[in-house]
Design a protein around this motif. Sequence first.
Motif, PDB file in Angstrom:
ATOM      1  N   PRO A   1      19.671  53.459 -17.004  1.00 18.18           N
ATOM      2  CA  PRO A   1      19.109  52.343 -16.234  1.00 18.18           C
ATOM      3  C   PRO A   1      20.129  51.230 -16.044  1.00 18.18           C
ATOM      4  O   PRO A   1      21.115  51.126 -16.769  1.00 18.18           O
ATOM      5  CB  PRO A   1      17.940  51.872 -17.105  1.00 18.18           C
TER       6      PRO A   1
ATOM      7  N   ASP B   1      17.419  46.366 -16.653  1.00 13.71           N
ATOM      8  CA  ASP B   1      16.183  47.097 -16.937  1.00 13.71           C
ATOM      9  C   ASP B   1      15.912  47.052 -18.433  1.00 13.71           C
ATOM     10  O   ASP B   1      16.285  47.946 -19.197  1.00 13.71           O
ATOM     11  CB  ASP B   1      16.295  48.538 -16.442  1.00 13.71           C
TER      12      ASP B   1
ATOM     13  N   ASP C   1      16.546  52.182 -11.267  1.00 18.85           N
ATOM     14  CA  ASP C   1      15.481  51.205 -11.474  1.00 18.85           C
ATOM     15  C   ASP C   1      14.608  51.251 -10.222  1.00 18.85           C
ATOM     16  O   ASP C   1      14.998  51.838  -9.203  1.00 18.85           O
ATOM     17  CB  ASP C   1      16.047  49.796 -11.690  1.00 18.85           C
TER      18      ASP C   1
END
Length: 347
Positions: A198, A202, A220
């Motif tokens: 990510p 995130d 994301d």
Amino acid sequence: KDQYFNSTGEAIFEDVTFNAAIKKVNLTNSSSLDLELIAGVLGNFVIKQIYYAGSDNKDGALYRDQFFEVYNNTDRVLYADSLYFGRLWGRQRNTNEAVYYQNNGQLDWSKSMGMTVGETANTDYVYLRDLFMIPGNGKSYPVEPGKSIVIAQNALNHKVPFVGNNGKEVTIKRPELTVDLSNASFEVYYGDIPGNKPFASDIDNLKVPNVQILDYVGNDWILDNLGRDAYVIFKHADRAAVTNLPSYPEPSINPPGATVKKYRQLPVNWVMGVLDVQPNTTDERIPKKLPPALDAGFTFVTLGGYSSQSVIRKTDKTTNGVRKLKDTNNSTADFVVIKANPFGFGD
């Protein structure tokens, strides 16, 4: 709903609206157009607000402050448990590529490899780019009439600095450009997806429940900040039926490879609410992904990407302090533009 009952004898809980749309027609003073009105039942939950534009890419929070808001537009308690939401896939630009197109310029899904339903592939179904579900046991997340849930890309207070999952501090120069999502109802967290890395922003806010991820793209849940997405919400009692929906690749002229992305085929009659958004400039607009029965129009943020603006549904009326939002299945008429305001209203 009363007029509908008087005309048909069929009793229903919500109002019904009829819409039709036609485009690319040369009009003269004597032009006469035949439009087929299509009925659509207005949703229990409706898409209330989408903040896809993001804030300034230097002084704001870029796109990490995006959010999606769903509203209880009825007079009774609803439950967000097992509410599905996501974006649709279709033509993203006006340049021609090696795919089959319909006359309206949108992808011709009837020619997708493995498709079995013929022309109804374009009329009776839409195709999901990504798909998420609110968790719960059926009555875990009640939503009172006139209340909403906010689903954050990242459930952070984007007005203050934070430390990313890479250990680096992220500052914010102009907090007034962005929003506080630390009290969001849910968040989309990609950090638990096996093999997926990510983005640094995130971060899992342990105070905010995570949605369940069925289909995803990227690192994301980044909404197209130019406005080339269409959004959908629906409910279905059978999770297995959703999981087992067939998936198809784009209708490419050349045979697709074995690893090409496939898009889940969602029946139109499952759909509870939708929203078609478009770029703010006419020359950048693309064919609509949604049929007129679901959304006869489209909406957009007037200042475009990184503008801190969102699109939000208008208030139709207020009774005993509870707002009923406008829902005619025509987002051109139903939505206005505001500075993004989670849990806020457009008037």
